[in-house]
Design an enzyme around this catalytic site. Sequence first.
Site, short mmCIF file in Angstrom:
data_model
loop_
_atom_site.label_atom_id
_atom_site.label_comp_id
_atom_site.label_asym_id
_atom_site.label_seq_id
_atom_site.Cartn_x
_atom_site.Cartn_y
_atom_site.Cartn_z
N SER A 12 -26.70 -14.06 41.28
CA SER A 12 -24.95 -13.75 40.20
C SER A 12 -25.79 -14.48 38.61
O SER A 12 -24.84 -13.81 37.77
CB SER A 12 -24.46 -13.56 40.32
OG SER A 12 -23.49 -14.86 41.48
N ASN A 13 -25.20 -16.08 38.97
CA ASN A 13 -26.19 -16.63 38.39
C ASN A 13 -27.42 -16.47 37.39
O ASN A 13 -26.73 -17.37 36.41
CB ASN A 13 -25.78 -18.18 38.73
CG ASN A 13 -24.50 -18.75 39.87
OD1 ASN A 13 -23.49 -19.13 38.08
ND2 ASN A 13 -24.28 -18.89 40.49
N ARG A 64 -45.73 -27.50 50.95
CA ARG A 64 -45.03 -27.60 50.18
C ARG A 64 -45.78 -27.52 48.95
O ARG A 64 -45.61 -27.31 48.00
CB ARG A 64 -44.62 -28.46 50.73
CG ARG A 64 -42.38 -28.72 50.59
CD ARG A 64 -42.13 -27.12 50.67
NE ARG A 64 -41.02 -27.06 49.67
CZ ARG A 64 -40.18 -28.02 49.75
NH1 ARG A 64 -39.52 -28.88 50.45
NH2 ARG A 64 -38.50 -28.36 48.46
N LEU A 92 -36.34 -29.33 45.62
CA LEU A 92 -37.55 -30.25 44.96
C LEU A 92 -37.59 -31.33 45.01
O LEU A 92 -37.29 -32.09 45.76
CB LEU A 92 -37.56 -29.96 43.45
CG LEU A 92 -36.87 -28.56 42.69
CD1 LEU A 92 -36.78 -28.08 41.11
CD2 LEU A 92 -38.41 -27.41 43.00
N ASN A 106 -28.45 -27.36 37.93
CA ASN A 106 -28.28 -27.01 39.05
C ASN A 106 -26.48 -26.61 39.44
O ASN A 106 -26.06 -27.77 39.10
CB ASN A 106 -28.19 -27.62 41.05
CG ASN A 106 -28.43 -26.52 41.79
OD1 ASN A 106 -29.17 -25.54 42.48
ND2 ASN A 106 -27.72 -27.49 42.95
N HIS A 108 -23.39 -25.86 41.95
CA HIS A 108 -23.27 -26.23 42.97
C HIS A 108 -22.12 -25.62 43.94
O HIS A 108 -21.09 -26.10 42.82
CB HIS A 108 -23.31 -28.12 43.92
CG HIS A 108 -22.94 -28.11 45.15
ND1 HIS A 108 -24.05 -27.31 45.85
CD2 HIS A 108 -22.14 -28.40 46.33
CE1 HIS A 108 -24.21 -27.95 47.49
NE2 HIS A 108 -22.72 -27.87 47.23
N ASP A 140 -31.29 -34.54 40.55
CA ASP A 140 -32.13 -36.12 40.74
C ASP A 140 -33.20 -35.41 42.09
O ASP A 140 -33.14 -34.78 42.66
CB ASP A 140 -31.35 -37.63 40.28
CG ASP A 140 -30.62 -37.53 41.68
OD1 ASP A 140 -30.11 -36.47 42.69
OD2 ASP A 140 -29.62 -38.48 41.87
N GLU A 141 -33.71 -36.84 42.90
CA GLU A 141 -34.11 -36.56 43.69
C GLU A 141 -33.22 -36.65 45.30
O GLU A 141 -34.28 -36.37 46.13
CB GLU A 141 -35.41 -38.15 43.63
CG GLU A 141 -36.26 -38.64 42.86
CD GLU A 141 -37.40 -39.92 42.57
OE1 GLU A 141 -36.83 -39.65 43.67
OE2 GLU A 141 -36.81 -39.66 41.12
N GLY A 142 -32.02 -36.55 44.90
CA GLY A 142 -31.46 -36.80 45.90
C GLY A 142 -30.73 -34.71 46.52
O GLY A 142 -31.32 -34.40 45.63
#
Length: 200
Positions: A12-13, A64, A92, A106, A108, A140-142
């Site tokens: 939907s986004n 992966r 990711l 992203n 959320h 970011d990476e987290g």
Amino acid sequence: MRTAVLASGRGSNLQALIDACGNGSLPIKIVCVGSDQPETVALKRADTAGIPTRVFHMSDYPDRQAQEEDILSWVRENRVELLLLAGYLKVLSPQFIRQVAFPILNIHPSLLPAFPGLHAQRQAVEYGVKVSGCTVHFVDEGLDSGPIILQQAVPVLAGDTEDTLAERILEMEHRLYPEAVRLVALGKVERIGRQVRILQ
Ligand code: GRF
């Protein structure tokens, strides 16, 4: 701005982004849509809008890393300048993030840093907060930890369930994501470390 969207489900986004492009309020071109799930509603929405799609199903790869390398080739082939995650359920890897020179965004369904990860709306209801909302951030990476671009608060009402709260937040997401992407596309977003400044 040539844009790719990754989505895993209902989309939907993605639809809100497609619609905003269609009505001229979002100056990007969604050039491709990918999913880690075959046969998702998100891919059908892209098809209907005439946007080329690709499936990156884990069962097609040894691991992966191979899957992410394929996603990387796909964004490069499509000369992508902006990658939007819209309900993409895989995190990711840091290696992927480091190899991508353009922004990844992203959305959320909580006011980060509260309730990162899965089932953010359930976490909010169970915790008993009176206000939740949604956040658009750089990836970011987290996990859901990147610099915040825009946030919008949404009340949690007495008697809310995960589903009723999710529905109320989703309505707001559909406005917030296109708006945040618009600001990025117009060059109005300045990022200084963790701080994000919206230029007038
Ligand atoms: C949204 O709540 C979004 O915030 C989260 O996943 C959900 C995706 O919904 N990341 P949809 O697939 O865009 O309808």
